[in-house]
Write a protein that holds these residues in place. Structure first.
Motif, PDB file in Angstrom:
ATOM      1  N   SER A 199       0.839  -1.192   0.000  1.00  0.00           N
ATOM      2  CA  SER A 199       0.000   0.000   0.000  1.00  0.00           C
ATOM      3  C   SER A 199       0.878   1.248   0.000  1.00  0.00           C
ATOM      4  O   SER A 199       2.067   1.195   0.332  1.00  0.00           O
ATOM      5  N   ALA A 200       0.267   2.356  -0.390  1.00  0.00           N
ATOM      6  CA  ALA A 200       0.967   3.640  -0.394  1.00  0.00           C
ATOM      7  C   ALA A 200      -0.048   4.740  -0.117  1.00  0.00           C
ATOM      8  O   ALA A 200      -1.238   4.607  -0.417  1.00  0.00           O
ATOM      9  N   ALA A 201       0.425   5.822   0.473  1.00  0.00           N
ATOM     10  CA  ALA A 201      -0.429   6.972   0.755  1.00  0.00           C
ATOM     11  C   ALA A 201       0.257   8.232   0.253  1.00  0.00           C
ATOM     12  O   ALA A 201       1.452   8.432   0.474  1.00  0.00           O
ATOM     13  N   LEU A 202      -0.494   9.065  -0.442  1.00  0.00           N
ATOM     14  CA  LEU A 202       0.018  10.310  -0.994  1.00  0.00           C
ATOM     15  C   LEU A 202      -0.730  11.460  -0.326  1.00  0.00           C
ATOM     16  O   LEU A 202      -1.948  11.575  -0.467  1.00  0.00           O
ATOM     17  N   ILE A 203      -0.001  12.283   0.419  1.00  0.00           N
ATOM     18  CA  ILE A 203      -0.615  13.324   1.246  1.00  0.00           C
ATOM     19  C   ILE A 203      -0.158  14.690   0.756  1.00  0.00           C
ATOM     20  O   ILE A 203       1.029  15.021   0.805  1.00  0.00           O
ATOM     21  N   SER A 204      -1.099  15.501   0.295  1.00  0.00           N
ATOM     22  CA  SER A 204      -0.776  16.842  -0.183  1.00  0.00           C
ATOM     23  C   SER A 204      -0.750  17.829   0.979  1.00  0.00           C
ATOM     24  O   SER A 204      -1.599  17.776   1.873  1.00  0.00           O
ATOM     25  N   ILE A 205       0.239  18.726   0.950  1.00  0.00           N
ATOM     26  CA  ILE A 205       0.311  19.835   1.895  1.00  0.00           C
ATOM     27  C   ILE A 205       0.080  21.104   1.089  1.00  0.00           C
ATOM     28  O   ILE A 205       0.853  21.413   0.169  1.00  0.00           O
ATOM     29  N   ALA A 206      -0.993  21.831   1.394  1.00  0.00           N
ATOM     30  CA  ALA A 206      -1.329  23.027   0.625  1.00  0.00           C
ATOM     31  C   ALA A 206      -0.157  23.999   0.602  1.00  0.00           C
ATOM     32  O   ALA A 206       0.506  24.220   1.616  1.00  0.00           O
ATOM     33  N   ARG A 207       0.098  24.584  -0.539  1.00  0.00           N
ATOM     34  CA  ARG A 207       1.278  25.439  -0.699  1.00  0.00           C
ATOM     35  C   ARG A 207       1.209  26.693   0.157  1.00  0.00           C
ATOM     36  O   ARG A 207       2.235  27.313   0.456  1.00  0.00           O
ATOM     37  N   ASP A 208      -0.014  27.084   0.580  1.00  0.00           N
ATOM     38  CA  ASP A 208      -0.163  28.274   1.427  1.00  0.00           C
ATOM     39  C   ASP A 208      -0.200  27.929   2.915  1.00  0.00           C
ATOM     40  O   ASP A 208      -0.539  28.787   3.739  1.00  0.00           O
ATOM     41  N   THR A 209       0.149  26.688   3.259  1.00  0.00           N
ATOM     42  CA  THR A 209       0.143  26.290   4.668  1.00  0.00           C
ATOM     43  C   THR A 209       1.134  27.134   5.458  1.00  0.00           C
ATOM     44  O   THR A 209       2.300  27.288   5.071  1.00  0.00           O
ATOM     45  N   TRP A 210       0.694  27.671   6.590  1.00  0.00           N
ATOM     46  CA  TRP A 210       1.492  28.580   7.417  1.00  0.00           C
ATOM     47  C   TRP A 210       2.339  27.760   8.381  1.00  0.00           C
ATOM     48  O   TRP A 210       1.814  27.016   9.205  1.00  0.00           O
TER      49      TRP A 210
END
Length: 387
Positions: free
Chosen positions: A153-164
């Motif tokens: 299995s694999a998980a792909l987690i996005s971090i929003a580019r505007d995350t403070w």
């Protein structure tokens, strides 16, 4: 062949419907490619192939996380060598000030998406420099890709580019500024500090290059559940399934102004595109077409750079270890959303720190299957319907 044997043989063939079904030595079982009985003692004949298997991940690779390609052995080194290496991709801070690796806890990549790579990389010249120039560009996308230790299995987690976040040496800022200020190394350090997860490898992806990659596989099918009216520079997207070529797919993943949640919805579109690309890559129509296969391999080298800890052999070994991974074993999600805010006139994204800690702990300790069983229906997890 009696009915029971026929059913067992059919089941065996279904079990082996893997693009990676070759022994490490590269030979397939004897017989023909279709598995048609040859009439000699009921044996199933398959064409002997003395070719090695080359498997590419984007993420893909994650987008090509489960993609695989059969080719001659020399092709492995040829196309692996076309992937640029990034020197100095990791922070130089002392090891005791970085997250400690947890034994037998899988492999974690940081995927950095850019709208354009450095001039060196885009000119077509020999690109030995990292795809970064100080102050020249901010990362457009950040994704943490975790592949489980058992490679199922694999998980792909996005971090929003505007995350403070806290950017080491620079104070509070949007996370995408880290790449502009310090390239991959500062981005890795920032993400490690944010998540507490040790990053094993880095891949820098050129979103613009996905145009060629999409065209190489013959386009992708993406379903838009409801019509989205054009707004400003954003085009209108009609409800229904669209077969998108590279240019259309690039518009789809870049757009955010016509989406209700801006960059959060945009990251889901990017994930939805990667999922569609992964499925199309594994399609027999792609892998069985020599022209598409060659174009796909070339596009992979054009579209990404990886850290210089990944040798050609490492890429092959990693890809081979993923031979059993299937699209339904890859899950996509956003880092838990904690709300929008404004800081010094900047619109920023806040993380839900408590929920994020639970997620990052699951990544760090390779417990994503259990995490998804409990949290897999939240709005942060990519569903089948994506605007």
């Amino acid at each position: 062949m009696v009915p029971g044997e026929r059913e067992e043989a059919a089941a065996d063939r279904r079990e082996s419907l893997s693009l990676f079904d070759r022994a490490p030595g590269g030979e397939a079982p004897e017989g023909d490619a279709e598995g048609v009985p040859d009439g000699t003692g009921g044996e199933v004949r398959r064409r002997r192939r003395t070719r090695r298997v080359l498997v590419w991940t984007l993420a893909v690779l994650f987008a090509l996380v489960a993609g695989g390609i059969g080719s001659a052995y020399w092709t492995v080194d040829h196309y692996a060598s076309s992937v640029d290496r990034i020197p100095g991709a990791f922070p130089t801070t002392p090891a005791d000030r970085q997250p400690q690796a947890v034994p037998d806890s899988g492999t974690t990549f940081l995927l950095v998406g850019l709208d354009a790579r450095s001039d060196v990389a885009t000119t077509g010249a020999d690109a030995e420099a990292p795809a970064w120039k100080a102050g020249a560009q901010r990362s457009d996308t950040m994704m943490v890709l975790h592949v489980s230790a058992d490679r199922k299995s694999a998980a792909l987690i996005s971090i929003a580019r505007d995350t403070w976040v806290d950017v080491p040496g620079h104070g509070k800022a949007k996370i995408n500024a880290a790449y502009s200020w310090g390239g991959p190394a500062l981005m890795v350090e920032t993400v490690q500090n944010l998540t507490g997860v040790r990053i094993d490898h880095v891949a820098v992806i050129d979103w613009n290059g996905f145009r060629a990659l999409t065209d190489a596989v013959g386009g992708v099918d993406i379903t838009i559940p409801r019509t989205i009216e054009g707004r400003g520079e954003a085009r209108q997207w009609d409800a229904g399934t669209h077969h998108m070529n590279g240019e259309q797919a690039l518009l789809y993943v870049r757009e955010r102004y016509g989406l209700p949640n801006g960059d959060l919805d945009r990251s889901k579109r990017q994930q939805n595109f990667l999922r569609a690309l992964m499925i199309q890559t594994m399609d027999a129509g792609t892998l069985g077409n020599p022209a598409r296969l060659t174009g796909l391999l070339k596009a992979v080298g054009d579209v990404m750079s990886v850290d210089d800890r990944l040798s050609n052999t490492d890429l092959y070994d990693l890809a081979w270890s993923l031979r059993g991974l299937r699209p339904d074993g890859v899950r996509f999600m956003n880092a838990p959303f904690g709300g929008f805010d404004s800081v010094d006139g900047q619109s920023v994204v806040l993380l839900d720190r408590a929920a994020a800690k639970t997620l990052w702990d699951a990544v760090r300790t390779d417990r994503m299957t259990a995490y998804l069983a409990e949290h897999g229906t939240t709005s942060d997890t990519l569903g089948e319907s994506v605007s």
